[in-house]
Design an enzyme around this catalytic site. Structure first.
Site, PDB file in Angstrom:
ATOM      1  N   LEU A  97     -10.471  41.360 -21.733  1.00  0.00           N
ATOM      2  CA  LEU A  97     -11.824  40.849 -21.515  1.00  0.00           C
ATOM      3  C   LEU A  97     -12.730  42.060 -21.633  1.00  0.00           C
ATOM      4  O   LEU A  97     -12.343  43.172 -21.242  1.00  0.00           O
ATOM      5  CB  LEU A  97     -11.958  40.236 -20.116  1.00  0.00           C
ATOM      6  CG  LEU A  97     -11.186  38.932 -19.858  1.00  0.00           C
ATOM      7  CD1 LEU A  97     -11.353  38.489 -18.411  1.00  0.00           C
ATOM      8  CD2 LEU A  97     -11.649  37.830 -20.811  1.00  0.00           C
ATOM      9  N   ASP A  98     -13.944  41.873 -22.138  1.00  0.00           N
ATOM     10  CA  ASP A  98     -14.880  42.996 -22.236  1.00  0.00           C
ATOM     11  C   ASP A  98     -15.149  43.550 -20.836  1.00  0.00           C
ATOM     12  O   ASP A  98     -15.001  42.847 -19.840  1.00  0.00           O
ATOM     13  CB  ASP A  98     -16.214  42.538 -22.835  1.00  0.00           C
ATOM     14  CG  ASP A  98     -16.057  42.056 -24.269  1.00  0.00           C
ATOM     15  OD1 ASP A  98     -15.066  42.435 -24.917  1.00  0.00           O
ATOM     16  OD2 ASP A  98     -16.932  41.289 -24.713  1.00  0.00           O
ATOM     17  N   ARG A  99     -15.642  44.770 -20.794  1.00  0.00           N
ATOM     18  CA  ARG A  99     -15.904  45.407 -19.497  1.00  0.00           C
ATOM     19  C   ARG A  99     -16.890  44.579 -18.667  1.00  0.00           C
ATOM     20  O   ARG A  99     -16.759  44.464 -17.459  1.00  0.00           O
ATOM     21  CB  ARG A  99     -16.438  46.833 -19.716  1.00  0.00           C
ATOM     22  CG  ARG A  99     -16.588  47.624 -18.438  1.00  0.00           C
ATOM     23  CD  ARG A  99     -16.588  49.103 -18.730  1.00  0.00           C
ATOM     24  NE  ARG A  99     -17.611  49.480 -19.663  1.00  0.00           N
ATOM     25  CZ  ARG A  99     -18.839  49.860 -19.338  1.00  0.00           C
ATOM     26  NH1 ARG A  99     -19.191  49.931 -18.071  1.00  0.00           N
ATOM     27  NH2 ARG A  99     -19.706  50.207 -20.259  1.00  0.00           N
ATOM     28  N   LYS A 138     -19.292  36.226 -27.752  1.00  0.00           N
ATOM     29  CA  LYS A 138     -20.626  36.815 -27.955  1.00  0.00           C
ATOM     30  C   LYS A 138     -21.046  36.707 -29.424  1.00  0.00           C
ATOM     31  O   LYS A 138     -22.198  36.406 -29.734  1.00  0.00           O
ATOM     32  CB  LYS A 138     -20.634  38.279 -27.507  1.00  0.00           C
ATOM     33  CG  LYS A 138     -20.463  38.438 -25.997  1.00  0.00           C
ATOM     34  CD  LYS A 138     -20.279  39.893 -25.597  1.00  0.00           C
ATOM     35  CE  LYS A 138     -19.997  40.004 -24.117  1.00  0.00           C
ATOM     36  NZ  LYS A 138     -19.519  41.329 -23.713  1.00  0.00           N
TER      37      LYS A 138
END
Ligand code: URA
Length: 250
Positions: free
Chosen positions: A101-103, A205
């Site tokens: 997962l992105d930060r 995104k």
């Protein structure tokens, strides 16, 4: 089956037999919350809870944790700049996050030492569903439902696989997953659920960017059979039964 504490810790990857002996002598180890000062102390790895400096040592064999990842942590075993999700789970040998997962993304992240399970979950051929709660900068339009279902061009060689978009009404149960600070002043259509079958880089995104929307908040609610329990707080973790969907599955 009873085994010696020093062997248990060495098998769990905490250190060599002599390293774990000195860790035990430093009184850093507890069994069921009680300090254990002797390396030869016997324990049952299936029923006893061993901790080093307060962090529970993973059971031997395959182990899978379901973490409610907070923002700010990177989905990696090591990182030079940011804290990693590994700091949030009990210590154990060979553990790694199942995908990323992105930060700044929150939500369900599996961490395991079971390479086969991870492969099954991540293989592009498996088409494992991942559902995300998405808060957009501006409301979603109904037309996105068909666009995402057909697949969108996000700049890769091929369009995305069919994805399911649900534009949430104000009484949608998923609102319970939205942190308080985002709830005020929301417009209809700003919160959506998106289920994708792939795991491309920044996929959610980029899909919204392709339709002129930006993601203001992103949280993964499910990954295959695993569902983020509503009661699991950010940064908390539960142990899943190996090879089985988590108890959290509803
Ligand atoms: N898609 C994204 O854009 N970010 C994530 O962290 C996961 C899916």
């Amino acid at each position: 089956m009873q085994i010696r504490l020093d062997k248990f810790l060495a098998d769990a990857g905490i250190g060599t037999r002599s390293e774990v002996k000195s860790i035990i002598k430093r009184k850093a180890v507890t069994i069921n919350g009680v300090h254990a000062a002797r390396p030869e102390t016997k324990l049952n790895p299936d029923t006893d809870e061993v901790a080093v400096n307060g962090r529970i040592v993973a059971l031997r064999g395959h182990v899978t944790y379901l973490l409610h990842k907070p923002a700010g942590y990177v989905s990696a075993v090591k990182d030079n700049r940011f804290p990693t999700v590994m700091e949030l789970i009990p210590q154990g040998r060979d553990l790694f996050p199942v995908g990323r997962l992105d930060r700044d993304t929150e939500g369900l992240l599996l961490i395991t030492n079971d390479g086969m399970m991870a492969h099954r979950m991540l293989s592009p051929r498996s088409h494992v569903d991942k559902t995300y709660l998405v808060l957009l900068d501006y409301p979603a339009e109904d037309a996105y439902i068909a666009l995402f279902s057909d697949g969108v061009d996000i700049g890769d060689d091929t369009p995305t696989l069919p994805a399911e978009l649900v534009i949430c009404e104000a009484d949608h149960p998923a609102f319970q997953y939205l942190p308080e600070e985002y709830r005020d002043g929301l417009c209809a259509g700003q919160m959506v659920l998106l289920t994708i079958q792939e795991g491309r880089y920044h996929q959610v995104k980029r899909m919204f960017h392709a339709v002129n929307r930006e993601v203001a908040y992103l949280k993964r609610l499910s990954f295959g059979p695993y569902v983020l329990p509503l009661s699991l707080k950010k940064g908390d973790v539960i142990l899943c039964a190996p090879e089985k969907p988590s108890d959290a599955v509803q």
